[in-house]
Scaffold this motif. Sequence first.
Motif, PDB file in Angstrom:
ATOM      1  N   PHE A 134      19.593 -29.708 -10.343  1.00 30.12           N
ATOM      2  CA  PHE A 134      20.684 -30.655 -10.882  1.00 30.12           C
ATOM      3  C   PHE A 134      20.858 -31.696  -9.936  1.00 30.12           C
ATOM      4  O   PHE A 134      20.921 -31.709  -8.825  1.00 30.12           O
ATOM      5  CB  PHE A 134      22.035 -29.719 -10.878  1.00 30.12           C
TER       6      PHE A 134
ATOM      7  N   PRO B 193      24.251 -22.737  -7.067  1.00 33.57           N
ATOM      8  CA  PRO B 193      23.320 -23.884  -6.672  1.00 33.57           C
ATOM      9  C   PRO B 193      22.872 -24.076  -5.347  1.00 33.57           C
ATOM     10  O   PRO B 193      24.099 -23.914  -4.464  1.00 33.57           O
ATOM     11  CB  PRO B 193      24.142 -24.961  -7.358  1.00 33.57           C
TER      12      PRO B 193
ATOM     13  N   LEU C  68      21.520 -26.570  -2.286  1.00 32.10           N
ATOM     14  CA  LEU C  68      21.697 -27.968  -1.921  1.00 32.10           C
ATOM     15  C   LEU C  68      20.126 -28.173  -1.361  1.00 32.10           C
ATOM     16  O   LEU C  68      19.771 -27.430  -0.305  1.00 32.10           O
ATOM     17  CB  LEU C  68      22.705 -28.780  -0.674  1.00 32.10           C
TER      18      LEU C  68
ATOM     19  N   TYR D  90      27.284 -40.818  -3.088  1.00 30.10           N
ATOM     20  CA  TYR D  90      26.890 -39.766  -2.423  1.00 30.10           C
ATOM     21  C   TYR D  90      26.197 -39.003  -3.662  1.00 30.10           C
ATOM     22  O   TYR D  90      26.816 -38.984  -4.626  1.00 30.10           O
ATOM     23  CB  TYR D  90      27.909 -39.185  -1.705  1.00 30.10           C
TER      24      TYR D  90
ATOM     25  N   PHE E 278      27.783 -33.590 -12.187  1.00 28.65           N
ATOM     26  CA  PHE E 278      26.753 -32.983 -12.376  1.00 28.65           C
ATOM     27  C   PHE E 278      25.834 -33.449 -13.718  1.00 28.65           C
ATOM     28  O   PHE E 278      26.718 -33.645 -14.687  1.00 28.65           O
ATOM     29  CB  PHE E 278      26.622 -31.493 -12.217  1.00 28.65           C
TER      30      PHE E 278
ATOM     31  N   TYR F 211      20.724 -30.325  -6.367  1.00 26.23           N
ATOM     32  CA  TYR F 211      20.884 -28.848  -6.143  1.00 26.23           C
ATOM     33  C   TYR F 211      19.727 -28.143  -6.987  1.00 26.23           C
ATOM     34  O   TYR F 211      19.267 -28.474  -7.863  1.00 26.23           O
ATOM     35  CB  TYR F 211      22.180 -28.541  -6.605  1.00 26.23           C
TER      36      TYR F 211
ATOM     37  N   GLN G  92      19.038 -24.272  -8.548  1.00 29.37           N
ATOM     38  CA  GLN G  92      19.694 -23.135  -8.919  1.00 29.37           C
ATOM     39  C   GLN G  92      18.429 -22.119  -9.464  1.00 29.37           C
ATOM     40  O   GLN G  92      17.863 -22.473 -10.642  1.00 29.37           O
ATOM     41  CB  GLN G  92      20.704 -23.280  -9.949  1.00 29.37           C
TER      42      GLN G  92
ATOM     43  N   GLN H 182      34.797 -35.073  -5.325  1.00 32.14           N
ATOM     44  CA  GLN H 182      34.169 -34.253  -6.452  1.00 32.14           C
ATOM     45  C   GLN H 182      32.921 -34.668  -6.971  1.00 32.14           C
ATOM     46  O   GLN H 182      32.722 -35.858  -6.756  1.00 32.14           O
ATOM     47  CB  GLN H 182      35.176 -33.910  -7.881  1.00 32.14           C
ATOM     48  N   PHE H 183      32.094 -33.855  -7.550  1.00 33.98           N
ATOM     49  CA  PHE H 183      31.071 -34.136  -8.154  1.00 33.98           C
ATOM     50  C   PHE H 183      30.682 -34.328  -9.451  1.00 33.98           C
ATOM     51  O   PHE H 183      31.280 -33.178 -10.164  1.00 33.98           O
ATOM     52  CB  PHE H 183      29.818 -33.348  -7.421  1.00 33.98           C
TER      53      PHE H 183
ATOM     54  N   SER I 197      28.892 -38.243  -6.463  1.00 32.82           N
ATOM     55  CA  SER I 197      30.558 -38.024  -6.203  1.00 32.82           C
ATOM     56  C   SER I 197      31.466 -39.006  -7.179  1.00 32.82           C
ATOM     57  O   SER I 197      30.779 -39.930  -7.520  1.00 32.82           O
ATOM     58  CB  SER I 197      30.468 -38.536  -4.683  1.00 32.82           C
TER      59      SER I 197
END
Lengths: 113, 112
Positions: free
Chosen positions: B89, B44, B46, B32, B102, B36, B38, B99-100, B93
């Motif tokens: 950004f 951030p 989506l 996934y 970045f 994002y 910002q 969690q992501f 996943s």
Amino acid sequence: DSGVTQTPKHLITATGQRVTLRCSPRSGDLSVYWYQQSLDQGLQFLIQYYNGEERAKGNILERFSAQQFPDLHSELNLSSLELGDSALYFCASSDTGWNTEAFFGQGTRLTVV
Amino acid sequence: GENVEQHPSTLSVQEGDSAVIKCTYSDSASNYFPWYKQELGKGPQLIIDIRSNVGEKKDQRIAVTLNKTAKHFSLHITETQPEDSAVYFCAASSPTGNQFYFGTGTSLTVIP
């Protein structure tokens, strides 16, 4: 507006002190994430909770702790603060907390002096 | 853990031109990939995402492409406007999906 609420927006405190950051997730979201954003480190994952239980842990210092309450709001506690802890702290929420969209709050800017 | 690299770190384009931001990831189990935006002083936001069973996704002026074999994905913004100026950004996943990781961000400036 993402629907994620963080308080306070700004916080200035002295070294050695302890602070608590608060996050209210979007309505219906069960998962909360905490991220730290600093100029030289980018967005760093700290910790994730799902429906009150810790689900994943990232680069979170031992001086930091978090919890998610029965009403699903979350708090991030930072203690024995150092100058290097100055950063933006973001909370994000998602429905299942697994490979799904995460929505970020506006962040808390922490300045340690 | 997963490592996400993002390029370029800064990008300036003329209004109306296209902008492309590229990211690579290291863990083939990631499936996934959100992007994002910002803006200054904000969290951030989506803007688009893609899952590993899809090669391309488009939403108006924004598109994302994913090459699973090469482990890279890209954000394409067409007909850029001054309000597109922000930091973008990419993220991937974790293999566990919870969690992501970045990228380091791309500061996009659209010159009127």
